[in-house]
Design a protein around this motif. Structure first.
Motif, PDB file in Angstrom:
ATOM      1  N   ALA A  77       0.783  -1.022   0.137  1.00  0.00           N
ATOM      2  CA  ALA A  77      -0.062   0.130  -0.101  1.00  0.00           C
ATOM      3  C   ALA A  77       1.057   1.171  -0.141  1.00  0.00           C
ATOM      4  CB  ALA A  77      -1.060  -0.093   1.213  1.00  0.00           C
ATOM      5  N   LEU A  78       1.964   1.261  -0.816  1.00  0.00           N
ATOM      6  CA  LEU A  78       2.832   2.651  -0.987  1.00  0.00           C
ATOM      7  C   LEU A  78       1.882   3.488  -1.655  1.00  0.00           C
ATOM      8  CD1 LEU A  78       6.298   1.362  -1.970  1.00  0.00           C
ATOM      9  CD2 LEU A  78       5.489   2.074   0.175  1.00  0.00           C
ATOM     10  N   PHE A  79       2.418   4.760  -1.899  1.00  0.00           N
ATOM     11  CA  PHE A  79       1.987   5.851  -2.608  1.00  0.00           C
ATOM     12  C   PHE A  79       2.913   5.646  -3.992  1.00  0.00           C
ATOM     13  CE2 PHE A  79       1.189   7.230   1.755  1.00  0.00           C
ATOM     14  CZ  PHE A  79       0.166   6.897   1.777  1.00  0.00           C
ATOM     15  N   LEU A 104       4.054   9.005  -5.894  1.00  0.00           N
ATOM     16  CA  LEU A 104       4.966  10.046  -5.147  1.00  0.00           C
ATOM     17  C   LEU A 104       6.149   9.634  -4.776  1.00  0.00           C
ATOM     18  CD1 LEU A 104       2.394  10.899  -2.355  1.00  0.00           C
ATOM     19  CD2 LEU A 104       2.520  11.841  -4.622  1.00  0.00           C
ATOM     20  N   LEU A 131       4.946  11.174   4.599  1.00  0.00           N
ATOM     21  CA  LEU A 131       3.407  10.676   5.135  1.00  0.00           C
ATOM     22  C   LEU A 131       3.225   9.779   5.987  1.00  0.00           C
ATOM     23  CD1 LEU A 131       2.086  10.855   1.436  1.00  0.00           C
ATOM     24  CD2 LEU A 131       1.004  11.864   3.285  1.00  0.00           C
ATOM     25  N   PHE A 180       2.905  11.305   9.126  1.00  0.00           N
ATOM     26  CA  PHE A 180       1.710  12.382   9.176  1.00  0.00           C
ATOM     27  C   PHE A 180       1.079  12.852  10.553  1.00  0.00           C
ATOM     28  CE2 PHE A 180      -2.925  13.480   8.445  1.00  0.00           C
ATOM     29  CZ  PHE A 180      -2.747  14.597   7.458  1.00  0.00           C
ATOM     30  N   ARG A 181       0.782  11.822  11.310  1.00  0.00           N
ATOM     31  CA  ARG A 181       0.471  12.168  12.788  1.00  0.00           C
ATOM     32  C   ARG A 181       1.447  12.339  13.632  1.00  0.00           C
ATOM     33  NH1 ARG A 181      -4.645  13.170  13.143  1.00  0.00           N
ATOM     34  NH2 ARG A 181      -5.470  12.371  11.490  1.00  0.00           N
ATOM     35  N   ARG A 235       5.786  18.216  13.557  1.00  0.00           N
ATOM     36  CA  ARG A 235       7.065  18.215  12.442  1.00  0.00           C
ATOM     37  C   ARG A 235       8.425  18.177  12.899  1.00  0.00           C
ATOM     38  NH1 ARG A 235       4.664  22.115   8.092  1.00  0.00           N
ATOM     39  NH2 ARG A 235       3.161  20.536   8.543  1.00  0.00           N
ATOM     40  N   ARG A 284       8.248   3.516   6.125  1.00  0.00           N
ATOM     41  CA  ARG A 284       7.118   4.591   6.135  1.00  0.00           C
ATOM     42  C   ARG A 284       6.324   4.273   7.490  1.00  0.00           C
ATOM     43  NH1 ARG A 284       2.273   4.033   2.112  1.00  0.00           N
ATOM     44  NH2 ARG A 284       1.724   2.294   3.370  1.00  0.00           N
ATOM     45  N   SER A 291       1.564  19.567   4.170  1.00  0.00           N
ATOM     46  CA  SER A 291       1.437  18.521   4.569  1.00  0.00           C
ATOM     47  C   SER A 291       0.123  17.883   4.270  1.00  0.00           C
ATOM     48  CB  SER A 291       1.804  18.395   6.308  1.00  0.00           C
ATOM     49  OG  SER A 291       0.940  17.200   6.809  1.00  0.00           O
ATOM     50  N   LEU A 292      -1.075  18.563   4.613  1.00  0.00           N
ATOM     51  CA  LEU A 292      -2.444  18.344   4.165  1.00  0.00           C
ATOM     52  C   LEU A 292      -2.409  18.107   2.619  1.00  0.00           C
ATOM     53  CD1 LEU A 292      -4.626  20.554   6.233  1.00  0.00           C
ATOM     54  CD2 LEU A 292      -4.580  18.020   6.389  1.00  0.00           C
ATOM     55  N   ARG A 335       0.007  17.045   0.774  1.00  0.00           N
ATOM     56  CA  ARG A 335       0.629  15.791   0.627  1.00  0.00           C
ATOM     57  C   ARG A 335      -0.630  14.632   0.968  1.00  0.00           C
ATOM     58  NH1 ARG A 335       5.229  17.276   1.937  1.00  0.00           N
ATOM     59  NH2 ARG A 335       5.019  17.097   4.255  1.00  0.00           N
ATOM     60  N   ALA A 336      -1.234  14.861   2.044  1.00  0.00           N
ATOM     61  CA  ALA A 336      -2.169  13.789   2.494  1.00  0.00           C
ATOM     62  C   ALA A 336      -3.293  13.584   1.430  1.00  0.00           C
ATOM     63  CB  ALA A 336      -2.742  14.418   3.690  1.00  0.00           C
ATOM     64  N   GLN A 348      -2.887  14.006  -1.762  1.00  0.00           N
ATOM     65  CA  GLN A 348      -2.178  13.278  -2.930  1.00  0.00           C
ATOM     66  C   GLN A 348      -2.360  11.894  -2.409  1.00  0.00           C
ATOM     67  OE1 GLN A 348       1.010  14.829  -5.036  1.00  0.00           O
ATOM     68  NE2 GLN A 348       0.922  16.633  -3.825  1.00  0.00           N
ATOM     69  N   ALA A 349      -1.719  11.476  -1.250  1.00  0.00           N
ATOM     70  CA  ALA A 349      -1.742  10.134  -0.731  1.00  0.00           C
ATOM     71  C   ALA A 349      -3.297   9.542  -0.931  1.00  0.00           C
ATOM     72  CB  ALA A 349      -1.279  10.107   0.600  1.00  0.00           C
ATOM     73  N   ASP A 360      -3.692   8.738  -4.352  1.00  0.00           N
ATOM     74  CA  ASP A 360      -2.697   7.659  -4.789  1.00  0.00           C
ATOM     75  C   ASP A 360      -3.069   6.228  -4.407  1.00  0.00           C
ATOM     76  OD1 ASP A 360      -0.848   7.224  -6.694  1.00  0.00           O
ATOM     77  OD2 ASP A 360       0.748   7.415  -5.367  1.00  0.00           O
ATOM     78  N   ASN A 361      -3.175   6.170  -3.106  1.00  0.00           N
ATOM     79  CA  ASN A 361      -3.531   4.744  -2.672  1.00  0.00           C
ATOM     80  C   ASN A 361      -4.435   4.970  -1.268  1.00  0.00           C
ATOM     81  OD1 ASN A 361      -3.538   2.321  -1.222  1.00  0.00           O
ATOM     82  ND2 ASN A 361      -1.685   1.759  -2.073  1.00  0.00           N
ATOM     83  N   GLU A 400      -5.925   3.264   0.856  1.00  0.00           N
ATOM     84  CA  GLU A 400      -5.704   2.247   1.980  1.00  0.00           C
ATOM     85  C   GLU A 400      -4.398   2.555   2.857  1.00  0.00           C
ATOM     86  OE1 GLU A 400      -6.700  -1.930   2.197  1.00  0.00           O
ATOM     87  OE2 GLU A 400      -4.566  -2.494   2.381  1.00  0.00           O
ATOM     88  N   GLY A 401      -3.387   2.993   1.766  1.00  0.00           N
ATOM     89  CA  GLY A 401      -2.154   3.294   2.445  1.00  0.00           C
ATOM     90  C   GLY A 401      -2.291   4.842   3.333  1.00  0.00           C
ATOM     91  N   ALA A 402      -2.969   5.573   2.600  1.00  0.00           N
ATOM     92  CA  ALA A 402      -3.437   6.852   3.412  1.00  0.00           C
ATOM     93  C   ALA A 402      -3.926   6.774   4.681  1.00  0.00           C
ATOM     94  CB  ALA A 402      -4.467   7.626   2.514  1.00  0.00           C
ATOM     95  N   VAL A 403      -4.932   5.661   4.835  1.00  0.00           N
ATOM     96  CA  VAL A 403      -5.621   5.312   6.250  1.00  0.00           C
ATOM     97  C   VAL A 403      -4.568   4.848   7.148  1.00  0.00           C
ATOM     98  CG1 VAL A 403      -7.229   3.964   7.253  1.00  0.00           C
ATOM     99  CG2 VAL A 403      -7.876   4.927   5.086  1.00  0.00           C
ATOM    100  N   ILE A 415      -3.952   9.028   8.044  1.00  0.00           N
ATOM    101  CA  ILE A 415      -4.915  10.003   7.458  1.00  0.00           C
ATOM    102  C   ILE A 415      -6.355   9.744   7.730  1.00  0.00           C
ATOM    103  CG2 ILE A 415      -5.342  11.068   5.321  1.00  0.00           C
ATOM    104  CD1 ILE A 415      -2.586  10.887   4.478  1.00  0.00           C
ATOM    105  N   ARG A 474      -9.836   4.707  -9.938  1.00  0.00           N
ATOM    106  CA  ARG A 474      -9.183   4.025  -8.722  1.00  0.00           C
ATOM    107  C   ARG A 474      -9.810   4.539  -7.673  1.00  0.00           C
ATOM    108  NH1 ARG A 474      -4.193   7.124  -8.406  1.00  0.00           N
ATOM    109  NH2 ARG A 474      -4.535   7.764 -10.738  1.00  0.00           N
TER     110      ARG A 474
END
Lengths: 260, 297
Positions: free
Chosen positions: A101-103, A106, A114, A117-118, A121, A161, B163-164, B166-167, B169-170, B173-174, B176-179, B183, B288
């Motif tokens: 599950a990569l992006f 990107l 990413l 993300f949580r 910074r 990641r 950062s938001l 990028r999120a 875009q994530a 893009d994917n 499940e990966g984002a979750v 995110i 997608r």
């Protein structure tokens, strides 16, 4: 590494990542029917089982991608079962899923950022340095688009990641899938390193011999229930177990019926 | 002859800028949520009517603009919080139909409140046209182009440098990966709606003095943005370019053939593009998002 780990994964200890009596699935019939798994800090517990036994379902339930119908997931005594993925990540549990599950569109760097993300910074560059120390191969690839990396490198990005979130417990779902044996070994060495640094790891694997070689304990799942759990070395050395559940431990495992 | 061409070009650039602006809103919402945001044009219409009403009551354009943009944002939050978020087990198709229904509802409700007449914002810049390379353009037309450029730059910065962004875009893009990195797509969807509302409100401010609006006109504006977004295959920068392209084609068509065909041209372009894209690519961003989104709430 703690030597005196309890053989019974359902025992009432307060520390670690502990799943008790998990029931979960996608439709009417649950895939997991009652699963107990636990892992302590600094320990690797491998979850073995055939295709369709419920290994990935367990991984998804632990991460929060899939709701638990019954049972509990606790992290150092705190209940995780009802929390969404994001809060479990913040609590310190990250999943490296099957298929990674990569992006893919990107850059590697963005994938890693990413991962954090949580996090605030502030820790970002420190986490990045740490992760690149663990996987130096990725350093020259930071500006490459992730989808163009080799399978092994992509798996490293996936693990890296997840590490960017600074988890205390990591769930790895089939990290060896589709990779050459030499790459798998390289990755599993890193996993062992992570455990030595104090991280608790649940390693979900179909390749039993590799998984047992680096794990402290093992849990065998069959059709959604735990049929065996105990010391990894014991299970590895038990010829009957090996034949019964894995049909031999050779690296080239031939299955008698068609893979499905 | 040549001055005609310049004049049509200037007109096309102006309306194209607005189309591009609206297309940005479509792309924004599509990228974070996979939804077709039929409300995009309603924000413009509602925004214009808010400005007109406030101007009627003697408010300055600054106050009226802020009021319009605020109304759009509140509307977006209401749609997200009160409607979309409650559709827990809805399919993407039903969500899209709900949005379309809400767009119709918004238009008709506005017609009940404000009456069926077209209204335009009172000009707040000088109305005397200025000559640029022989074409006469009004300061309001220039403002529309400048504001679109600024909004595009802002969206570009937000999406690629924060950062938001990028999120977002994530998520595209994917999912499940984002979750998995923590995110929450639902939060991003709210953010996308608010972004689209801001764009709609800003479009109302710059478009209001250029074109009179009827309460039911929102859907056509929505469609223009949609066409540009589809033309651009849902890329941010492409959306603005496609909007301007659409505006120019419409303007030339209206100028050299007949203004009756203005909307026919853009709508038939949509049909052609959809047919071509369907034949060429199965891996569009829409596909997608459609196929992988639903299990990831």
């Amino acid at each position: 590494m703690t030597a005196a780990t309890s053989v019974d994964p359902g025992s009432s200890k307060s520390g670690g990542l502990v799943a008790t009596g998990l029931v979960a699935g996608y439709h009417q019939t649950p895939v997991l029917r009652s699963v107990d798994v636990s892992v302590d800090a600094g320990e690797i517990v491998c979850v073995l089982g055939a295709n369709g036994a419920g290994k990935s379902t367990l991984a998804r339930a632990l991460a929060g991608l899939l709701a638990v119908r019954e049972g509990t997931i606790e992290l150092d005594g705190c209940m995780l079962s009802d929390l969404p993925v994001s809060e479990r990540v913040m609590a310190g549990v990250s999943l490296v899923p099957e298929g990674r599950a990569l992006f893919p569109r990107l850059r590697v760097k963005e994938n890693l950022m990413l991962g954090a993300f949580r996090r605030n910074r502030g820790g970002l560059s420190a986490a990045m340095t740490e992760v690149l120390d663990l996987f130096p191969v990725l350093a020259p690839r930071l500006n490459q688009v992730a989808g163009t990396l080799s399978g092994g490198e992509q798996q490293m990005v996936a693990i890296a990641r997840a590490l960017m979130a600074r988890p205390t417990y990591l769930v790895l779902d089939e990290p060896s899938l589709g990779l050459a044996p030499i790459i798998i070994e390289r990755i599993l060495v890193k996993v062992r390193e992570l455990a030595s640094s104090g991280m608790g790891i649940i390693l979900i694997e179909q390749n039993a011999s590799l998984a047992l070689a680096i794990s402290d304990r093992a849990v065998v799942i069959e059709r959604g229930v735990v049929v065996m759990s105990g010391d990894a070395a014991t299970i590895r050395d038990d010829g009957d177990v090996v034949r019964a559940y894995f049909g031999g431990l050779g690296r080239v495992t031939t299955t008698t019926h068609s893979n499905n | 002859m040549f001055t005609d061409f310049l004049q049509f070009t200037a007109g096309g650039l102006t309306s194209g800028a607005i189309y591009g602006l609206l297309a940005l809103g479509w792309v924004l919402v599509m990228r974070v949520s996979g939804l077709l945001f039929f409300l995009q044009g309603e924000f413009v219409v509602v925004g214009v009517f808010v400005i007109v009403t406030l101007q009627d009551h003697g408010a300055s354009i600054a106050v009226a603009a802020v009021g319009a943009i605020a109304a759009c944002v509140v509307g977006a939050l209401a749609v997200d919080g009160l409607v979309i978020r409650r559709l827990r087990s809805a399919t993407p198709m039903s969500e899209v139909l709900v949005l379309l229904g809400l767009a119709l509802l918004a238009g008709h409700a506005l017609q009940q409140i404000a009456g069926p007449n077209a209204r335009g914002v009172k000009p707040f810049l000088p109305t005397k046209p200025v000559s640029i390379f022989g074409a006469f353009v009004t300061p309001h037309q220039i403002a529309a182009v400048v504001v679109t450029a600024v909004a595009t730059a802002a969206v570009w910065f937000g999406v690629t440098r924060t950062s938001l962004g990028r999120a977002m875009q994530a998520c595209a893009d994917n999912p499940e990966g984002a979750v998995l990195v923590g995110i929450r797509p639902v939060r991003l969807r709210t953010l996308g709606f608010v972004g689209a509302a801001l764009i709609g409100g800003v479009a109302a401010v710059v478009l209001g003095p250029l074109a009179a609006m009827t309460p039911l006109g929102g859907l056509l504006w929505s469609l223009k943005g949609f066409i540009a977004a589809v033309l651009a295959r849902w890329s941010f920068m492409g959306a603005v370019a496609a909007g301007i392209f659409l505006g120019l084609i419409e303007s030339y068509g209206a100028g050299y053939i007949s203004s009756v065909y203005k909307d026919v041209i853009s709508l038939s372009m949509l049909v052609v593009v959809l047919l071509l894209q369907g034949a060429v690519s199965r891996d569009s961003i829409v596909q997608r998002l459609r196929t992988r989104r639903m299990s990831l709430r």
